[in-house]
Every structure is written in C-alpha cells, then in structure tokens.
Design an enzyme around this catalytic site. Sequence first.
Site, PDB file in Angstrom:
ATOM      1  CD  GLU A 279      -3.326   0.604   1.904  1.00 42.02           C
ATOM      2  OE1 GLU A 279      -3.402  -0.542   2.398  1.00 42.02           O
ATOM      3  OE2 GLU A 279      -4.173   1.468   2.085  1.00 42.02           O
ATOM      4  CD  GLU A 282      -2.805   0.780  -4.244  1.00 42.15           C
ATOM      5  OE1 GLU A 282      -2.815   0.326  -3.071  1.00 42.15           O
ATOM      6  OE2 GLU A 282      -3.753   0.633  -5.027  1.00 42.15           O
ATOM      7  CB  CYS A 299      -7.589  -2.647   6.104  1.00 40.90           C
ATOM      8  SG  CYS A 299      -5.958  -2.245   5.534  1.00 40.90           S
ATOM      9  CB  SER A 319      -5.672   0.596  -1.356  1.00 36.77           C
ATOM     10  OG  SER A 319      -4.748  -0.455  -1.486  1.00 36.77           O
ATOM     11  CE  LYS A 358     -11.039  -7.774   7.996  1.00 33.75           C
ATOM     12  NZ  LYS A 358     -10.225  -7.397   6.837  1.00 33.75           N
ATOM     13  CD  GLU A 361     -11.801  -8.681   3.543  1.00 32.79           C
ATOM     14  OE1 GLU A 361     -11.429  -7.581   3.171  1.00 32.79           O
ATOM     15  OE2 GLU A 361     -11.333  -9.248   4.561  1.00 32.79           O
ATOM     16  CD  GLU A 366     -15.358  -8.926  -5.544  1.00 28.90           C
ATOM     17  OE1 GLU A 366     -15.699  -9.836  -4.741  1.00 28.90           O
ATOM     18  OE2 GLU A 366     -16.101  -7.988  -5.865  1.00 28.90           O
ATOM     19  CB  CYS A 503      -9.904  -3.668  14.217  1.00 23.93           C
ATOM     20  SG  CYS A 503      -9.695  -3.303  12.475  1.00 23.93           S
TER      21      CYS A 503
END
Lengths: 574, 155
Positions: A279, A282, A299, A319, A358, A361, A366, A503
């Site tokens: 990152e 990037e 994230c 990102s 999560k 996710e 993807e 988190c």
Amino acid sequence: MSITINVNGNKIEAKAGETVLNVLSDHGIKVPTLCHLKNMFPTGSCRMCVVEHKNTDKLITSCSAIVEEGMEILTHSPRVTEARKVIVELLLSNHPDDCLYCVRNGNCELQGLSQELCVTERRIQGRRNKLPIDTSSVSILRDPEKCILCGRCVRVCEEIMGVACIDISKRGSQSIVSTAFDKGLNTSSCVNCGQCIMVCPTGALTEQSHFAEIKEALSDPNKKVVIQYAPAISVSVAEEFGLEAGKDIAGIMNAALRKIGFDYVFDTSFAADLTIMEESSELIKRITENKNLPLITSCCPAWVKYAEEFVPELIPNISSCKSPQQMAGAIIKSYFADKVHIKKEDIYSVSIMPCTAKKFEGQREEMTNKGISDVDAVLTTREFVKFVKLFGINMHEMQGETADSPLGIRTSAGKLFGASGGVAEAAIRTAYHTLTGSELVKFKIPEIRGLKGQKETQLQIGDLKIGVAVVNGLANAKKLLDEIKAGRKDIHFIEIMACPGGCVGGGGQPINLDEQAVKDRIQSLYRIDDTESIKVSHKNPDVIILYNEFLGKPLGKKSHELLHTEYQKRDVII
Amino acid sequence: MNEQTKKILNKYLHADRDSLIPILQEIQESEGWLSESSLTEVGRHLNMPVSKVYGVATFYNQFRFQPQGKFHIQVCRGTACHVLGSATVLQEIQKALKIKVGETTKDGLFSLEIVACIGTCGLAPVININGNFHAGVTTESLSEIIESYKEKINI
C-alpha cells in the site's frame, strides 16, 4: 452553572442542562436502561429508566429529563421498581422462553433485568410474532422474535454508520425492525459491520456462526487446518479469561490454538506488514503519477461495501490491496503451501477477526484464486472465546509460544492496524523510508492517534507534502468524502475504519463493550509499539524473505496476482 | 421512473423529509398504491434511506402496498358498525376472499381496506364497494354481494 438536586434524600450537585440519568450515573447510582445509548440523543422509548419525580408525583424517564434546581428524585422507590418490573414482564410476555439455547444466555440485558427485578413467573401472556429468522446475510442473523424494539440497532446503523438499512416499520403490536420492504438483509445496504449486534440487548442480532464447519475440518484427518488472528484480537480477550483487561496475550493464544488442534498458527499482523509494503508503494506511485488521489485504504470490508453502494464514484481511489486477512489467506495457500508441501486444496484456512464483515469478505468472489477461497471460515472474537472454552483450555496454565514461521514474525507497525490511525501511521513510516532512504526520527504521529472520529495531519516527506486523514465510524467517513467530492485537494491518503475506534471496537468483539475497554486495548497496542524494537513493516525479516524468495517486489506481477483485487458498484436498496 | 411519479416529485423540487407524507399521498392518489419502485424514488428524491420511507409509510393505515383490486371493499369499523357486528363482517370477507386488510386477491378482483367511519351509521354494519353502499350486511348477504360482483366480470 451548577444546580442542586435531591436524590433519594441526598443532595447532589449537577451541571445545568444535563440529563437526570447522566447525573445519576456520574454519582454511581445505577438506573437500568434498555434503549439508552451513551453520547446519543435520548429516545425515552423503553421506559426502563423511569424515576419518581416527587415535585410532580410523576414517573419520568431519566434519560430524557433535564435536571432542574430543587428537583427531588427517587430512583428505587417501591413505585419505581414495580413500574420497571411490569415493563420487563410486558417485554417478556411475547418473548421466546428459550434462554438456555440462546447465544446471549448469560450476557443478555433483558435476562439480567428480569433477574434484577425478581421476575419469577410469566404473569402476562402476549401473542408471539412468530416471524422467521433472517438468515440471508452471510455475516449477521436477525431473529425478530427476540427483538424488544428498543431501536438501538436502528440508531447505530443510521447515526454512527450512516447506512440506515433498517428501521422500525408497521405500528403497534405489529411493529418490527425491518429493512426496506422487509426483505432479507443481504439485499439491503447493510455493510455487515456488526455494530448492531454490539448494542442489541437480547439475542435478536447475532453473527452467522462458522463453528460447525471449523470443528468438522479439525476432525478431518485429510485437512491441514491453519488459523490466523487479527492484530486487535490478542489485546481484546484477556478479560474474557479472567486475565488483566487489555493485556496482549498473543503467546498464550498461539499455545491455546495449537492445543485445540490447529496445525499452524499465524499472526495476521504479519500480513498487515505485507499490506503496508504494497500500500505504501501504491501511495507513492499514485502521488508521483498524480492519479486517483486521495488513496483510500481497503482493509475494512464494511467500508469497502459501503463504498460500492454509497460512493461508487470513489472506487478508483480505493487501494487495490486486499485486506491483511485476505493477503495472509492468499500467501498461506500459495507460498506457505509450497513450502510445507501441502496441496492448497487440503488446507482449511480459518481466521479470528474482531469483525462480522470479515465473514462477508472471506466469501467474496474477488477473494478467490482459481475457484479456491483465500480464507475458508471466519470466527469473531466472541466465537473464539467460546471455542477456547468448548475445548476446555485453561488460559492461565498456557505457556506463551511463538506463531508459526514463515508468517510468524510481525512488527509493531503491523500490530497498530488494530487501532484507528494505525494503518496510516504504519504506511507513512514505510513510505518515508522508500522516498528518503532513511528512517523517521520520531515514529509516532500523535495527530492521527486516539478515539476522535476524524483526524488529520500534513506531513513533509522529502520533497513531498502529504495530507493524511483518518476517520472511524462511517458517518464520519461520509462527511470527509463529501468534502473530497466537493474538490478538496490537500488530502492524499485516507484511512477509513467503519467501527468507532477502529478494529478494537469492532462488531465481532465481546459484547458489553464500553469506551474504557476500547481505550485500554488501544493503549496496549501503543505500548507494544513503544517497547518493541522493529517498528517498521519494511524491516520485518519474514516479509523481506517473502519478497526475496517469492513475490519479487511490491506491486510486482506475483503481488498483483495474489495480493491485489478490484471492486465494482453494487446495486442495493439504499 | 413512472411518468406520474416524476410529475409529482417535480412539484416538490427542493423539498426535504417534511414533505414525505404529502408526496406519498399524492402518489397513492394517482396510482392507487405505493410500489417498491416509487418508494425508492421518493427516498432518492428526498435524500432519505428507503428503509425510513418504508418505515413511515407502513405506520399509516392509509397507505397500500399492493395495487387496488377491480372492486375495492371498504369495511366500516366505526362505533355503530362495531356494535352491530362489523368485526364478524370483516372476518367473513377475509375468509371468503383469502386476503387480509391491505391486500388484493391473486386474480386482482378484490382488495380490502378498513375505514374508521363512513358516516352512515343508520346503515350499520355497512361496507362500500367502489362507491356502492351495502347496508346491514350479514354473513348470508355478504356471500351474495361478493358473488354479484364476480358475476359482473363474467358478463
């Protein structure tokens, strides 16, 4: 201005303009509440917080009543406790009787209050609403039968998250909390953050459990079961096992997870370091090419879904890095699998996350590689605690162990991911090194630390001036993103975490979370950063080896294939 | 977007959420009911989450979420009608047509609504079907009334 009120015969000083409830709790007088949420506008809908107002001889809701000079209040008079008891009895009148089987058995607020108020029989029979459980979401289960319509979930979803995918619909005895058109949560704009679960007083909202699948995998001799845990976990569970709150128990967790039967134990913070390598490169690339700025972190899966639904025009700014969970998953099923000579099909990859999003996710298309998921199952912090207890592990007797190599070493920068501002701080540390060739003199960036919803700073790195913004709580993100869309140009890098505090305050954390617990956990993460010697991701020896042996360089071909992804606009009812 | 809905929303160009109920009323007036797509459009127009629009709309008995049937039955549940048995009348209609209040039969023929008082207490218990009043309704007369409307279709 200070005024005096009389509570239960004692004089108490109170600040003008404060609510009676706040004054009482500041003086250690506990008044039960069900719909109240600290720091949010009172609704007074549950009536649990009633107190006797002697001046008018009325019962008033202390959450919404403002203190007045000369006010006389009784908080536990027979009239008050009887009223509260009837309220609980009425709430229980149509509530299922299956406490023993309920996921919240033992930490249910309704159960606690019925005990406290000595409710011992079902005096009032109400008609149950008999509505089916909404199992449509991969992260969150909704059981309308257990809902007491306190409205906390509705308010958190709207006011903290800015999502508002649920509201109270219909009226009277027909009222329910529902999505638009009463459809499944999966078709709504729900971002799976789980903050609704954190405020739900009963078992009406819980996570989708992956318990059974994981137990099955553990008992399958043909499967190698690996587990990773997020940076926030090891500082969030100590109190659940009777250890000192906020303490970092990573070593004990490693030992416990091996004892349960996991074949390999990894620290997701390693993958957080890896995320930083990708990152920060990037970020530098986008700044030098002046393309798709500001760069926004990816994230947080709740934020990513929010962006796909509410601000699809900013998707190019997000990102392309996968989150640490998914990076760890991808590396486990490629580099690690090769290294230990296991076929990736035979690996069952589990993660422990402070997060319900999560789970969503983990099953995203993807996040697969040739049809194989990077991560197979996700446990929330709550489920992890249950798992440890289920396997009869005594955390007090565990000797600390290290995580497994080659994804075992982490830096304190990776660990910072658990707190709001941590990703930005870690990324800046490494970006500084990449751009200038030297290390920062002071690693700490205090302007972007702490619990505030929106934090900003301007940093000079070599010739570049970089504006960094950090937000937590998606409603705060919306405000900042509106500024960006309106043309604000001084911000180059934005870290967005959906949950308040980051988190450590995630929707998968132990219930009954208060602000102090979040602060303790953040402090614990900062203590790790203060005391440990490797404070930058690019000095993680395992990360260096991983690039030398396998990945090549950040943003290289292999990285692109395994560690990066892209997102698309999502059509849902918003 | 539906042309009618567009026209209505255009009248409320700079409106905020205060205008929600008048807008919903106008849409129902013109279309006979509130569809999912029109509620979604209203939400977008007022910059309000659709869950909220749905929450408000479902609070009020006046709003329908299914298109009206060819024959729209209003059952008076005012005091006089109640005393003379309108609860039974309502129950019988629901049984006969297999719909609940606010719903429409699958064939699209009948829809059912409760009204507070039609103002013809002398005719209690009374029902109103497409503007025709049926006075002193009983279980027996009810099935005849329903049959008579079904026959209208067959002719």
